[in-house]
Design a protein around this motif. Structure first.
Motif, PDB file in Angstrom:
ATOM      1  N   ARG A 260       1.625   4.097   6.929  1.00 43.93           N
ATOM      2  CA  ARG A 260       1.066   4.132   8.276  1.00 43.93           C
ATOM      3  C   ARG A 260      -0.446   3.914   8.225  1.00 43.93           C
ATOM      4  O   ARG A 260      -1.053   3.964   7.155  1.00 43.93           O
ATOM      5  N   VAL A 261      -1.006   3.682   9.407  1.00 43.60           N
ATOM      6  CA  VAL A 261      -2.446   3.494   9.560  1.00 43.60           C
ATOM      7  C   VAL A 261      -2.940   4.426  10.652  1.00 43.60           C
ATOM      8  O   VAL A 261      -2.344   4.505  11.727  1.00 43.60           O
ATOM      9  N   VAL A 262      -4.021   5.136  10.377  1.00 49.04           N
ATOM     10  CA  VAL A 262      -4.660   6.002  11.366  1.00 49.04           C
ATOM     11  C   VAL A 262      -6.008   5.383  11.735  1.00 49.04           C
ATOM     12  O   VAL A 262      -6.793   5.018  10.859  1.00 49.04           O
ATOM     13  N   GLN A 263      -6.259   5.254  13.045  1.00 49.15           N
ATOM     14  CA  GLN A 263      -7.516   4.702  13.519  1.00 49.15           C
ATOM     15  C   GLN A 263      -8.314   5.760  14.257  1.00 49.15           C
ATOM     16  O   GLN A 263      -7.749   6.541  15.024  1.00 49.15           O
TER      17      GLN A 263
ATOM     18  N   THR B 218     -18.502  -0.407  19.009  1.00 48.02           N
ATOM     19  CA  THR B 218     -17.813   0.704  18.350  1.00 48.02           C
ATOM     20  C   THR B 218     -17.449   0.336  16.921  1.00 48.02           C
ATOM     21  O   THR B 218     -16.884  -0.740  16.671  1.00 48.02           O
ATOM     22  N   ILE B 219     -17.795   1.217  15.989  1.00 45.55           N
ATOM     23  CA  ILE B 219     -17.372   1.071  14.595  1.00 45.55           C
ATOM     24  C   ILE B 219     -16.130   1.940  14.409  1.00 45.55           C
ATOM     25  O   ILE B 219     -16.161   3.140  14.686  1.00 45.55           O
ATOM     26  N   THR B 220     -15.058   1.312  13.928  1.00 47.79           N
ATOM     27  CA  THR B 220     -13.779   2.014  13.772  1.00 47.79           C
ATOM     28  C   THR B 220     -13.477   2.285  12.307  1.00 47.79           C
ATOM     29  O   THR B 220     -13.745   1.431  11.449  1.00 47.79           O
ATOM     30  N   ALA B 221     -12.954   3.482  12.046  1.00 52.88           N
ATOM     31  CA  ALA B 221     -12.477   3.827  10.703  1.00 52.88           C
ATOM     32  C   ALA B 221     -10.964   3.703  10.683  1.00 52.88           C
ATOM     33  O   ALA B 221     -10.272   4.217  11.569  1.00 52.88           O
ATOM     34  N   TYR B 222     -10.456   3.016   9.679  1.00 58.53           N
ATOM     35  CA  TYR B 222      -9.018   2.822   9.497  1.00 58.53           C
ATOM     36  C   TYR B 222      -8.604   3.486   8.195  1.00 58.53           C
ATOM     37  O   TYR B 222      -9.190   3.223   7.147  1.00 58.53           O
ATOM     38  N   THR B 223      -7.576   4.330   8.248  1.00 60.69           N
ATOM     39  CA  THR B 223      -7.056   4.957   7.035  1.00 60.69           C
ATOM     40  C   THR B 223      -5.655   4.440   6.761  1.00 60.69           C
ATOM     41  O   THR B 223      -4.736   4.647   7.563  1.00 60.69           O
ATOM     42  N   LEU B 224      -5.520   3.730   5.633  1.00 55.51           N
ATOM     43  CA  LEU B 224      -4.217   3.244   5.178  1.00 55.51           C
ATOM     44  C   LEU B 224      -3.588   4.340   4.332  1.00 55.51           C
ATOM     45  O   LEU B 224      -4.213   4.839   3.393  1.00 55.51           O
ATOM     46  N   ILE B 225      -2.350   4.721   4.638  1.00 55.60           N
ATOM     47  CA  ILE B 225      -1.694   5.849   3.973  1.00 55.60           C
ATOM     48  C   ILE B 225      -0.321   5.417   3.467  1.00 55.60           C
ATOM     49  O   ILE B 225       0.477   4.860   4.226  1.00 55.60           O
ATOM     50  N   ASN B 226      -0.058   5.670   2.167  1.00 55.71           N
ATOM     51  CA  ASN B 226       1.290   5.364   1.660  1.00 55.71           C
ATOM     52  C   ASN B 226       2.131   6.634   1.547  1.00 55.71           C
ATOM     53  O   ASN B 226       1.682   7.733   1.915  1.00 55.71           O
TER      54      ASN B 226
ATOM     55  N   VAL C 189      -4.811  -4.587  12.413  1.00 56.66           N
ATOM     56  CA  VAL C 189      -3.902  -3.859  11.523  1.00 56.66           C
ATOM     57  C   VAL C 189      -2.556  -4.566  11.479  1.00 56.66           C
ATOM     58  O   VAL C 189      -2.067  -5.076  12.496  1.00 56.66           O
ATOM     59  N   LYS C 190      -1.971  -4.590  10.268  1.00 55.98           N
ATOM     60  CA  LYS C 190      -0.623  -5.133  10.110  1.00 55.98           C
ATOM     61  C   LYS C 190       0.197  -4.135   9.310  1.00 55.98           C
ATOM     62  O   LYS C 190      -0.198  -3.749   8.205  1.00 55.98           O
TER      63      LYS C 190
ATOM     64  N   LYS D   7     -12.301 -14.318   5.928  1.00 59.05           N
ATOM     65  CA  LYS D   7     -11.197 -13.390   6.171  1.00 59.05           C
ATOM     66  C   LYS D   7     -11.024 -12.533   4.928  1.00 59.05           C
ATOM     67  O   LYS D   7     -10.905 -13.052   3.818  1.00 59.05           O
ATOM     68  N   VAL D   8     -11.048 -11.224   5.104  1.00 61.32           N
ATOM     69  CA  VAL D   8     -10.842 -10.278   4.005  1.00 61.32           C
ATOM     70  C   VAL D   8      -9.681  -9.366   4.385  1.00 61.32           C
ATOM     71  O   VAL D   8      -9.686  -8.773   5.463  1.00 61.32           O
ATOM     72  N   THR D   9      -8.705  -9.269   3.494  1.00 64.94           N
ATOM     73  CA  THR D   9      -7.525  -8.445   3.763  1.00 64.94           C
ATOM     74  C   THR D   9      -7.411  -7.329   2.741  1.00 64.94           C
ATOM     75  O   THR D   9      -7.396  -7.585   1.531  1.00 64.94           O
TER      76      THR D   9
END
Length: 351
Positions: A2-5, A15-23, A120-121, A149-151
């Protein structure tokens, strides 16, 4: 997966957004869309304690005031370019000078200091964060409108992958890396002097007094630059080799990698049991042991200091445009630049 924003900050009305990728195994990677900065990597140790293994800040203001490229994507050209200028097809391009008359890591306002578009994908076994940015012609002195583009992708095998893609409408130079400072002890409990690094590299690039490549490839054999069978970082810090001394008593050197898409780089902290393996298609990695990290600020409550983290910057060679024997960092018009680096975390059992 999941991803938390969440909102991280505001800058110039954006707005600067923080994204947390969680496995599914407790690994988390947090990144913000300012500079594609990785602010945290939460990794379990051998006892299951989940801690942060990269240096970073909790506020945007700290990144603006103090950050030595913590966790950021740097470009257009990672590393130094001598005298802040280069020629392409007989035309001289003058770049921003931000390092003793030289150009470093993209200049005064490189990729680390701009806000990227983000999306987010989510998939069943991975989550991705996609950043896009248009670097306009003559930005920091570089030719060409460059679409970047950076992924960032995290999967359930505890693998974190970075894919860089760029296309320019003019001939230009391009050399990208991520500038994360790793400390596998967790939450900076110890410095990185006793971290053990293994590099599949027979040669490193000699530097001059300004840390610009001289153009000479030096054999690592019989030196503290030989990481082929594993070596503690401490060896280079106490070394009397002139190359270690001019780097600030440690390493700030490019190493040529002998294989691609292979575990070329392994970093281990024996006490925590954490291990990081890096695979890349880039020709080199710059090992920087934070020799110049000043004590003028705090990093999440800990005094900034040399050797608190180390960088493993997979990239083309710095100043390649001035050395015909180096792998080229020239990007032709409409040519697609693509590079992949994979970071895999694992845990060793205590012996």
């Amino acid at each position: 997966m999941r991803v938390v924003q969440e909102k991280f900050a505001e800058l110039d009305g954006q707005t600067i957004t923080a994204y947390t990728l969680i496995n599914d195994h407790g690994m988390e990677v947090t990144s913000i869309d300012y500079g594609c900065i990785i602010t945290r990597m939460m990794i379990p140790d051998r006892d299951g304690t989940i801690e942060n293994v990269v240096l970073g800040f909790d506020t945007l203001e700290e990144y603006l005031q103090h950050s030595p490229y913590f966790g950021a994507v740097v470009g257009r050209h990672a590393g130094r370019i001598k005298n802040g200028e280069f020629e392409l097809d007989g035309k001289l391009y003058r770049l921003a000078k931000n390092d003793r008359g030289n150009h470093l890591h993209g200049g005064l306002r490189g990729f680390d200091k701009v806000i990227w578009d983000s999306e987010v994908k989510e998939n069943a076994d991975s989550v991705s964060l996609i950043f896009r940015y248009l670097s306009k012609d003559q930005e920091e002195g570089y030719p060409g409108n460059l679409k970047m583009k950076v992924t960032y992708t995290l999967n359930n095998d505890n693998e974190f992958t970075i894919i860089y893609v760029g296309v320019s409408d003019q001939k230009t130079v391009l050399n990208l890396t991520n500038h994360s400072y790793f400390n596998l002890s967790g939450n900076m409990k110890r410095n990185i002097l006793d971290h053990v690094l293994t590099l599949k590299s027979d040669y490193f690039v000699e530097l001059d007094e300004q840390l610009i490549p001289t153009g000479e490839f030096r054999l690592v054999e019989n030196s503290v630059f030989d990481f082929r069978t594993g070596r503690k970082i401490r060896d280079g810090v106490v070394s009397k080799d002139r190359q270690n001394i001019i780097a600030g008593n440690g390493y700030d050197h490019p190493f040529l990698l002998t294989k691609n898409h292979h575990p070329q780089i392994i970093l281990e902290d024996k006490e925590s049991g954490r291990s990081l393996t890096i695979e890349t298609d880039q020709p080199s990695v710059v090992l920087y042991t934070a020799n110049q990290l000043s004590g003028e600020f705090k990093i999440r409550g800990i005094n900034s200091q040399p050797y608190l983290g180390l960088c493993l910057e997979t990239q083309g060679l710095p100043d390649a445009i001035h050395h015909s024997t180096f792998p080229s960092t020239i990007l032709e018009k409409d040519e697609v630049y693509r590079s992949v680096t994979k970071y895999k975390f694992s845990i060793s059992v205590k012996s």
